[in-house]
Design a protein around this motif. Structure first.
Motif, PDB file in Angstrom:
ATOM      1  N   PHE A 199      51.300  44.162 -54.266  1.00 54.85           N
ATOM      2  CA  PHE A 199      50.068  44.384 -55.015  1.00 54.85           C
ATOM      3  C   PHE A 199      48.964  45.109 -54.243  1.00 54.85           C
ATOM      4  CE2 PHE A 199      51.825  40.649 -57.260  1.00 54.85           C
ATOM      5  CZ  PHE A 199      51.800  41.139 -58.549  1.00 54.85           C
ATOM      6  N   GLU A 200      48.587  44.593 -53.076  1.00 52.83           N
ATOM      7  CA  GLU A 200      47.327  44.949 -52.422  1.00 52.83           C
ATOM      8  C   GLU A 200      46.178  44.732 -53.414  1.00 52.83           C
ATOM      9  OE1 GLU A 200      47.030  48.424 -50.010  1.00 52.83           O
ATOM     10  OE2 GLU A 200      48.602  47.725 -48.644  1.00 52.83           O
ATOM     11  N   ASP A 201      45.470  45.799 -53.810  1.00 45.85           N
ATOM     12  CA  ASP A 201      44.293  45.596 -54.670  1.00 45.85           C
ATOM     13  C   ASP A 201      44.606  45.755 -56.155  1.00 45.85           C
ATOM     14  OD1 ASP A 201      44.766  48.289 -54.663  1.00 45.85           O
ATOM     15  OD2 ASP A 201      42.668  48.888 -54.381  1.00 45.85           O
ATOM     16  N   LYS A 202      45.887  45.760 -56.518  1.00 44.69           N
ATOM     17  CA  LYS A 202      46.250  45.962 -57.925  1.00 44.69           C
ATOM     18  C   LYS A 202      46.461  44.643 -58.674  1.00 44.69           C
ATOM     19  CE  LYS A 202      46.023  50.390 -57.590  1.00 44.69           C
ATOM     20  NZ  LYS A 202      45.753  50.520 -56.150  1.00 44.69           N
ATOM     21  N   LEU A 203      45.850  43.573 -58.151  1.00 44.02           N
ATOM     22  CA  LEU A 203      45.847  42.277 -58.825  1.00 44.02           C
ATOM     23  C   LEU A 203      44.408  41.782 -58.875  1.00 44.02           C
ATOM     24  CD1 LEU A 203      47.802  40.079 -59.998  1.00 44.02           C
ATOM     25  CD2 LEU A 203      47.636  38.947 -57.771  1.00 44.02           C
ATOM     26  N   ARG A 204      44.022  41.197 -59.999  1.00 41.56           N
ATOM     27  CA  ARG A 204      42.661  40.667 -60.134  1.00 41.56           C
ATOM     28  C   ARG A 204      42.618  39.264 -59.539  1.00 41.56           C
ATOM     29  NH1 ARG A 204      41.838  41.922 -66.516  1.00 41.56           N
ATOM     30  NH2 ARG A 204      42.781  44.002 -66.482  1.00 41.56           N
ATOM     31  N   TYR A 205      42.128  39.171 -58.314  1.00 44.53           N
ATOM     32  CA  TYR A 205      42.060  37.889 -57.624  1.00 44.53           C
ATOM     33  C   TYR A 205      40.884  37.083 -58.171  1.00 44.53           C
ATOM     34  CZ  TYR A 205      45.167  40.369 -54.441  1.00 44.53           C
ATOM     35  OH  TYR A 205      46.207  41.087 -53.909  1.00 44.53           O
ATOM     36  N   ARG A 206      41.158  35.878 -58.619  1.00 41.79           N
ATOM     37  CA  ARG A 206      40.125  35.085 -59.283  1.00 41.79           C
ATOM     38  C   ARG A 206      39.002  34.700 -58.327  1.00 41.79           C
ATOM     39  NH1 ARG A 206      44.352  31.196 -62.582  1.00 41.79           N
ATOM     40  NH2 ARG A 206      44.702  32.592 -64.362  1.00 41.79           N
ATOM     41  N   ARG A 207      39.351  34.320 -57.109  1.00 45.43           N
ATOM     42  CA  ARG A 207      38.321  33.855 -56.174  1.00 45.43           C
ATOM     43  C   ARG A 207      37.628  35.006 -55.450  1.00 45.43           C
ATOM     44  NH1 ARG A 207      40.776  28.377 -53.270  1.00 45.43           N
ATOM     45  NH2 ARG A 207      41.176  27.226 -55.205  1.00 45.43           N
ATOM     46  N   GLN A 208      38.268  36.158 -55.410  1.00 41.20           N
ATOM     47  CA  GLN A 208      37.673  37.324 -54.748  1.00 41.20           C
ATOM     48  C   GLN A 208      37.805  38.532 -55.675  1.00 41.20           C
ATOM     49  OE1 GLN A 208      36.048  37.065 -51.898  1.00 41.20           O
ATOM     50  NE2 GLN A 208      36.652  34.936 -51.515  1.00 41.20           N
ATOM     51  N   PRO A 209      37.077  38.539 -56.775  1.00 41.60           N
ATOM     52  CA  PRO A 209      37.247  39.605 -57.773  1.00 41.60           C
ATOM     53  C   PRO A 209      36.909  40.994 -57.245  1.00 41.60           C
ATOM     54  CG  PRO A 209      35.315  38.253 -58.258  1.00 41.60           C
ATOM     55  CD  PRO A 209      36.063  37.540 -57.183  1.00 41.60           C
ATOM     56  N   LEU A 210      36.090  41.084 -56.199  1.00 47.67           N
ATOM     57  CA  LEU A 210      35.730  42.392 -55.653  1.00 47.67           C
ATOM     58  C   LEU A 210      36.950  43.137 -55.117  1.00 47.67           C
ATOM     59  CD1 LEU A 210      33.470  44.388 -54.853  1.00 47.67           C
ATOM     60  CD2 LEU A 210      33.275  43.140 -52.681  1.00 47.67           C
ATOM     61  N   VAL A 211      37.952  42.397 -54.653  1.00 54.03           N
ATOM     62  CA  VAL A 211      39.131  43.018 -54.034  1.00 54.03           C
ATOM     63  C   VAL A 211      39.960  43.790 -55.057  1.00 54.03           C
ATOM     64  CG1 VAL A 211      41.303  42.544 -52.824  1.00 54.03           C
ATOM     65  CG2 VAL A 211      39.215  41.300 -52.198  1.00 54.03           C
ATOM     66  N   GLY A 212      40.031  43.296 -56.271  1.00 52.71           N
ATOM     67  CA  GLY A 212      40.863  43.929 -57.291  1.00 52.71           C
ATOM     68  C   GLY A 212      40.318  45.277 -57.729  1.00 52.71           C
ATOM     69  N   ALA A 213      41.212  46.264 -57.812  1.00 50.87           N
ATOM     70  CA  ALA A 213      40.816  47.604 -58.241  1.00 50.87           C
ATOM     71  C   ALA A 213      40.558  47.625 -59.749  1.00 50.87           C
ATOM     72  CB  ALA A 213      41.921  48.599 -57.898  1.00 50.87           C
ATOM     73  N   PRO A 214      39.839  48.640 -60.229  1.00 52.16           N
ATOM     74  CA  PRO A 214      39.705  48.795 -61.679  1.00 52.16           C
ATOM     75  C   PRO A 214      41.089  48.909 -62.330  1.00 52.16           C
ATOM     76  CG  PRO A 214      38.185  50.245 -60.526  1.00 52.16           C
ATOM     77  CD  PRO A 214      39.087  49.661 -59.480  1.00 52.16           C
ATOM     78  N   GLN A 215      41.252  48.290 -63.461  1.00 51.97           N
ATOM     79  CA  GLN A 215      42.518  48.289 -64.208  1.00 51.97           C
ATOM     80  C   GLN A 215      43.628  47.507 -63.498  1.00 51.97           C
ATOM     81  OE1 GLN A 215      42.114  49.582 -67.217  1.00 51.97           O
ATOM     82  NE2 GLN A 215      40.085  50.235 -66.549  1.00 51.97           N
ATOM     83  N   ALA A 216      43.281  46.684 -62.516  1.00 49.41           N
ATOM     84  CA  ALA A 216      44.297  45.873 -61.841  1.00 49.41           C
ATOM     85  C   ALA A 216      44.935  44.894 -62.827  1.00 49.41           C
ATOM     86  CB  ALA A 216      43.670  45.107 -60.676  1.00 49.41           C
ATOM     87  N   ILE A 217      46.143  44.459 -62.499  1.00 51.57           N
ATOM     88  CA  ILE A 217      46.867  43.509 -63.350  1.00 51.57           C
ATOM     89  C   ILE A 217      46.198  42.143 -63.261  1.00 51.57           C
ATOM     90  CG2 ILE A 217      49.090  42.381 -63.732  1.00 51.57           C
ATOM     91  CD1 ILE A 217      50.417  44.795 -62.370  1.00 51.57           C
ATOM     92  N   SER A 218      46.008  41.498 -64.390  1.00 50.84           N
ATOM     93  CA  SER A 218      45.389  40.173 -64.382  1.00 50.84           C
ATOM     94  C   SER A 218      46.428  39.107 -64.047  1.00 50.84           C
ATOM     95  CB  SER A 218      44.761  39.868 -65.746  1.00 50.84           C
ATOM     96  OG  SER A 218      45.769  39.645 -66.719  1.00 50.84           O
ATOM     97  N   ILE A 219      45.941  37.949 -63.607  1.00 56.33           N
ATOM     98  CA  ILE A 219      46.830  36.821 -63.325  1.00 56.33           C
ATOM     99  C   ILE A 219      47.601  36.439 -64.588  1.00 56.33           C
ATOM    100  CG2 ILE A 219      46.930  34.404 -62.636  1.00 56.33           C
ATOM    101  CD1 ILE A 219      46.236  36.237 -60.334  1.00 56.33           C
ATOM    102  N   GLU A 220      46.928  36.473 -65.724  1.00 56.20           N
ATOM    103  CA  GLU A 220      47.572  36.104 -66.988  1.00 56.20           C
ATOM    104  C   GLU A 220      48.678  37.095 -67.355  1.00 56.20           C
ATOM    105  OE1 GLU A 220      43.832  34.168 -66.473  1.00 56.20           O
ATOM    106  OE2 GLU A 220      44.280  36.328 -66.507  1.00 56.20           O
ATOM    107  N   GLU A 221      48.431  38.383 -67.137  1.00 58.66           N
ATOM    108  CA  GLU A 221      49.458  39.394 -67.420  1.00 58.66           C
ATOM    109  C   GLU A 221      50.669  39.208 -66.517  1.00 58.66           C
ATOM    110  OE1 GLU A 221      47.023  43.324 -68.965  1.00 58.66           O
ATOM    111  OE2 GLU A 221      46.915  42.803 -66.831  1.00 58.66           O
ATOM    112  N   MET A 222      50.410  38.895 -65.251  1.00 62.75           N
ATOM    113  CA  MET A 222      51.517  38.713 -64.312  1.00 62.75           C
ATOM    114  C   MET A 222      52.295  37.442 -64.627  1.00 62.75           C
ATOM    115  SD  MET A 222      52.553  40.734 -62.039  1.00 62.75           S
ATOM    116  CE  MET A 222      54.277  40.526 -61.588  1.00 62.75           C
TER     117      MET A 222
END
Length: 264
Positions: A199-222
């Motif tokens: 992933f690197e920044d292609k996941l929307r991290y719930r506790r650190q949302p800044l890390v996730g890139a725009p259009q990153a995959i959400s935890i729910e999608e994964m």
């Protein structure tokens, strides 16, 4: 493109598997037969026996009969539409769980028998039933393409390796989620049973949302994709880079104090 990378990985794995299995396959079929020209199963089965009598065309299959304790596995375009049937009869695909001595010991092993307009899959576990159905799907695809019935045969198969993984690296490129669902279906068809998602920044991290890139995959999608994959005997493992590859985190000013050189 990601799809091309996935296809390339699958081809490499299949080539390795086919090369490794060639000698065993030739030994097993020395006293038997191989499938005729238009029919190919990937990976190559352990043993193929050509049986007497008629084979099977896609339009001959009418029902699926599930034996005691069987949960109908996910199938494919040919088998999914078939309704349940109550009896073993002409045109039935019969699924059975069995501990008979001729059934491969592996939970992913199976025996597929095609004869007289019907088919059956026997296995010790649901995973084996799933893979037997995937093999039948491949044969039915070839049958329709060649306008020829699947020959009467018995295929005995089980994996050379228990862990058969493909890595999907999304850190540089994201496709839409439908692409990954389609990839899971195709990988399952060729009996891949694990996917490593980097992933690197292609996941929307719930506790650190800044890390996730725009259009990153959400935890729910994964999570939804993971559930989908498990129904196809594929386990998804997330790969999140460690400290040696943390630029996707440290590039943000909020985390600058964690850099080795804070001003770099």
């Amino acid at each position: 493109m990601m799809v091309m990378k996935i296809k390339t990985s699958v081809l490499i794995l299949l080539c390795l598997a086919l090369t490794g299995k060639l000698q065993a396959f030739e030994a097993d079929t020395a006293g038997g037969s191989q499938l005729p020209g238009p029919f190919r199963v990937l990976p190559t089965p352990r043993k193929v026996e050509i049986l007497p009598g008629g084979g099977l065309s896609p339009e001959q299959l009418r029902t699926v009969v599930a034996g005691e304790g069987v949960t109908r596995p996910v199938m494919g375009a040919f088998l999914n539409p078939l309704p349940y049937g109550a009896f073993e009869e002409d045109g039935a695909l019969t699924l059975k769980l069995s501990t008979a001595s001729n059934i491969p010991e592996s939970v992913e092993g199976y025996i597929l028998t095609v004869q007289g307009g019907s088919a059956s899959v026997e296995a010790r576990d649901q995973a084996g039933l799933f893979y037997g159905c995937q093999t039948l799907e491949q044969l039915l695809e070839d049958s329709r393409a060649a306008c020829a019935p699947v020959p009467a045969c018995r295929i005995t198969d089980y994996p050379e390796m228990s862990y058969r993984a493909v890595q999907i690296d999304v850190k540089h490129h994201l496709d839409n989620m439908n692409t990954y669902y389609e990839s899971i279906d195709r990988l399952a068809r060729y009996k891949i049973n694990a996917v490593v998602f980097e992933f690197e920044d292609k996941l929307r991290y719930r506790r650190q949302p800044l890390v996730g890139a725009p259009q990153a995959i959400s935890i729910e999608e994964m999570a939804a994709l993971t559930r989908y994959a498990r129904k196809r005997n594929i386990e998804i493992t997330p790969l999140v880079q460690g400290l040696g590859h943390a630029s996707y985190i440290l590039k943000h000013q909020q985390y600058a104090h964690l850099r080795e050189l804070e001003d770099n």
